[in-house]
Design an enzyme around this catalytic site. Sequence first.
Site, PDB file in Angstrom:
ATOM      1  CD  GLU A  15      -2.952  -1.067   0.278  1.00 46.99           C
ATOM      2  OE1 GLU A  15      -2.898   0.023  -0.505  1.00 46.99           O
ATOM      3  OE2 GLU A  15      -3.657  -2.004  -0.014  1.00 46.99           O
TER       4      GLU A  15
ATOM      5  NE  ARG B 269     -17.741  -3.945   2.018  1.00 45.11           N
ATOM      6  CZ  ARG B 269     -17.996  -5.100   2.287  1.00 45.11           C
ATOM      7  NH1 ARG B 269     -19.103  -5.586   2.561  1.00 45.11           N
ATOM      8  NH2 ARG B 269     -16.926  -5.946   2.417  1.00 45.11           N
TER       9      ARG B 269
ATOM     10  CB  CYS C  33      -6.509  -2.715   6.522  1.00 43.05           C
ATOM     11  SG  CYS C  33      -6.676  -4.580   6.743  1.00 43.05           S
TER      12      CYS C  33
ATOM     13  CG  HIS D 212      -4.641  -4.937   2.008  1.00 42.61           C
ATOM     14  ND1 HIS D 212      -4.685  -3.600   1.943  1.00 42.61           N
ATOM     15  CD2 HIS D 212      -5.529  -5.355   3.116  1.00 42.61           C
ATOM     16  CE1 HIS D 212      -5.630  -3.197   3.017  1.00 42.61           C
ATOM     17  NE2 HIS D 212      -6.092  -4.221   3.533  1.00 42.61           N
TER      18      HIS D 212
END
Length: 214
Positions: free
Chosen positions: A81, A91, A144, A167
């Site tokens: 990342e 979410r 995360c 990830h």
Amino acid sequence: MRTILLTGFEPFGGEASNPSWDAVKQLDGWQPDDETVVRARQLPCVFTQSLSVLDAELTALDPSLVLALGQAGGRTAFSLEKVAINYNDARIADNQGQQPLATATADDGPAAYFSTLPLKHLVQQLRLNGIPAEVSFSAGTFVCNHVFYGLMHALAAKPQVRAGFIHIPYSPEQAAHHQSASMSTALVVEALKICIQLSLLQQPDILLATGQLD
């Protein structure tokens, strides 16, 4: 003896395991050289607790390098990342039922931080070793990214400490259930060893086309 901190998450979202922790725990105590040791720590998949645990480990271990890992089902590669954003928008609820929407990780922090890992060099070397790898420009808006941002915020005054977030895809067992891409724990461990050894060199990153068109 200098210390490297690796973190992975506990299972979340109904999963029985989390491949990020399955991988990093295998490197606890590993020494890439005679002067360096790896310490692996599990983080809770909980917004309020994850950074408290991380901050305590940063204080206790005073690491020279930090690699935080998380599961990203649907990814097809070892995803390094680039950007952590100061924004939480969950979410789904975390493991304690918390679901922050449109909140900041740090009210006094900048909009974003960049990873300080040599991402392009890592991608190049991982690919040369037969490991699917990419630079990702979104760590999401769940725990995360929250941990990634909190990590970089905590180390903002320590530019000598390289740090970042990675990830990884589902494990093969998870992928069989979800009918998705996977990466074995053994391959993740191999990739982490490469990332650790290269990141310790403190050399500048290379120029390599790793951008995205969309």
